[in-house]
Design an enzyme around this catalytic site. Structure first.
Site, short mmCIF file in Angstrom:
data_model
loop_
_atom_site.label_atom_id
_atom_site.label_comp_id
_atom_site.label_asym_id
_atom_site.label_seq_id
_atom_site.Cartn_x
_atom_site.Cartn_y
_atom_site.Cartn_z
N LEU A 93 124.66 -32.80 39.35
CA LEU A 93 124.24 -34.12 40.23
C LEU A 93 124.41 -34.12 41.73
O LEU A 93 125.15 -33.46 42.22
CB LEU A 93 125.31 -35.31 39.86
N ASP A 94 123.26 -34.52 42.39
CA ASP A 94 123.17 -34.54 43.86
C ASP A 94 124.46 -35.48 44.28
O ASP A 94 125.00 -36.01 43.78
CB ASP A 94 121.89 -35.12 44.29
N ARG A 95 124.74 -34.85 45.47
CA ARG A 95 126.10 -35.52 45.93
C ARG A 95 126.09 -36.90 45.97
O ARG A 95 126.98 -37.62 45.66
CB ARG A 95 126.23 -34.77 47.61
#
Length: 367
Positions: A163-165
């Protein structure tokens, strides 16, 4: 061999040192990491060979001054193959460089990392926005993997997906290499189905809408299916089912349907700095193993020094907790992973608070 620099009491950590509960400070809704002494180790890339040690760091890691790197060489905080060198030393390909420094990690939002399922060989968690999954760039302890190890003793962990930050929601970890390999094979065979929810601008059309049907500029297929869950006339909550898995795919496809994520600065306008790198383009740790991002020039808003750590006279971030250049203003993206389904398994994560527009929405969105 030269000894690591520093006086009595300094312990130089490496990636082998596990995060511990006392490493973290929660303040004003953010999770900080107490600064710590760290040895970065890397090996000279071919394009670096032939440069002086000072020129190498000055050219590649611009967040600190040339004068800092000269001092770091003179006092032994920059070493080559375990030896102190002079400032005009010419580095050679594959040599080991050690950069000893006082490491300051950027803060993240202080939401709990809640464990959803804890099985024999799988653990699933609800990831807060702004926390990276695993060590990268400036982040090592302030990561999902680091916090789970410090607070729950969960290690080793093998992320099944990313998951993107700034994205929140379901994360699946295998607890052993065998289970991780099983997940990998299912992913490569295209057997996994993914579902996200997003809060977008405007009244999203009813019925199923396809985004990005066709090929991207790189020639790869990209497709996301969207379906409106509810709307309040200003925003809509949209169920997103990515068929492929390109970087920022959902964000891009929502933009091109005309309904971008409502707080996504990157895709609401081309004039904003990408939200996914805010807080990471500030002063990097300036070691070859770190990101090559340049430092921002603006100051740090965090000036309190009562958090129980030693001020290091060589450190360009002290006396602050956060690294210089961290703006501290970021928020989580309104994009949340809610479900992953495989051939014989399914894992789910509760909806975030921002996804409930009214009481009718709440009824519609129960998992």
């Amino acid at each position: 061999m030269a000894a690591p620099p520093g006086g009595a009491g300094i312990v130089w950590q490496t990636p082998a040192n596990p995060p511990e509960p006392q490493d973290y400070v929660i303040r004003n809704g953010r999770r900080y990491v107490r600064p710590y002494y760290f040895e970065f180790i890397s090996h000279v890339k071919n394009r670096w060979a032939g440069k002086t040690i000072v020129d190498l760091f000055t050219d590649e890691f611009k967040g600190r001054s040339r004068e800092y790197y000269v001092r770091a060489v003179k006092c032994g905080r920059l070493q080559v193959d375990g030896q102190m060198v002079h400032k005009d030393y010419i580095v050679k390909s594959s040599q080991k460089i050690s950069h000893f420094l006082h490491r300051h990690e950027p803060p993240v939002l202080a939401g709990d990392i809640s464990i959803l399922q804890n099985e024999v060989d799988v653990v699933t968690i609800c990831k807060p926005a702004s926390v990276p999954v695993h060590p990268c760039g400036q982040y090592r302890k302030n990561t999902v993997v680091g916090i789970l190890q410090a607070e729950h003793g969960l290690t080793p962990l093998f992320p099944v997906h990313r998951l993107d930050r700034l994205v929140s929601g379901l994360l699946i970890f295998a607890k052993n290499a065998e289970r991780a390999e099983c997940f990998r094979q299912q992913i490569e065979a295209g057997l996994l189905q993914k579902e996200y929810v997003a809060k977008v601008v405007g009244v999203f059309p009813d019925g199923e809408i396809s985004g990005g049907a066709g090929k991207e500029a790189n020639g790869k297929q990209a497709l996301t299916r969207f379906q409106r869950i509810c709307t309040d006339g200003t925003h809509s909550i949209v169920l997103c089912r990515p068929v492929t898995g390109r970087t920022h795919q959902i964000r891009v496809h929502l933009k091109y349907t005309g309904y971008p994520i409502a707080n996504d600065e990157l895709y609401l306008s081309g004039d904003f700095c990408p939200r996914s790198i805010k807080g990471t383009s500030a002063s990097t740790e300036m070691a070859p193993s770190d990101s090559d991002s340049s430092a921002a020039d603006h100051g740090n808003k965090d000036s309190e020094t009562d958090e129980g750590f030693d001020i290091d006279p060589m450190c360009t971030n002290c006396p602050n907790l956060a690294p210089v250049g961290y703006d501290g203003d970021e928020e989580g993206l309104w994009l949340h992973c809610v479900r992953y389904t495989g051939p014989d398994w399914s894992y789910e994560c509760p909806y975030p608070d921002w996804a409930f527009l009214d009481s009718v929405s709440t009824k519609k969105m129960k998992l």
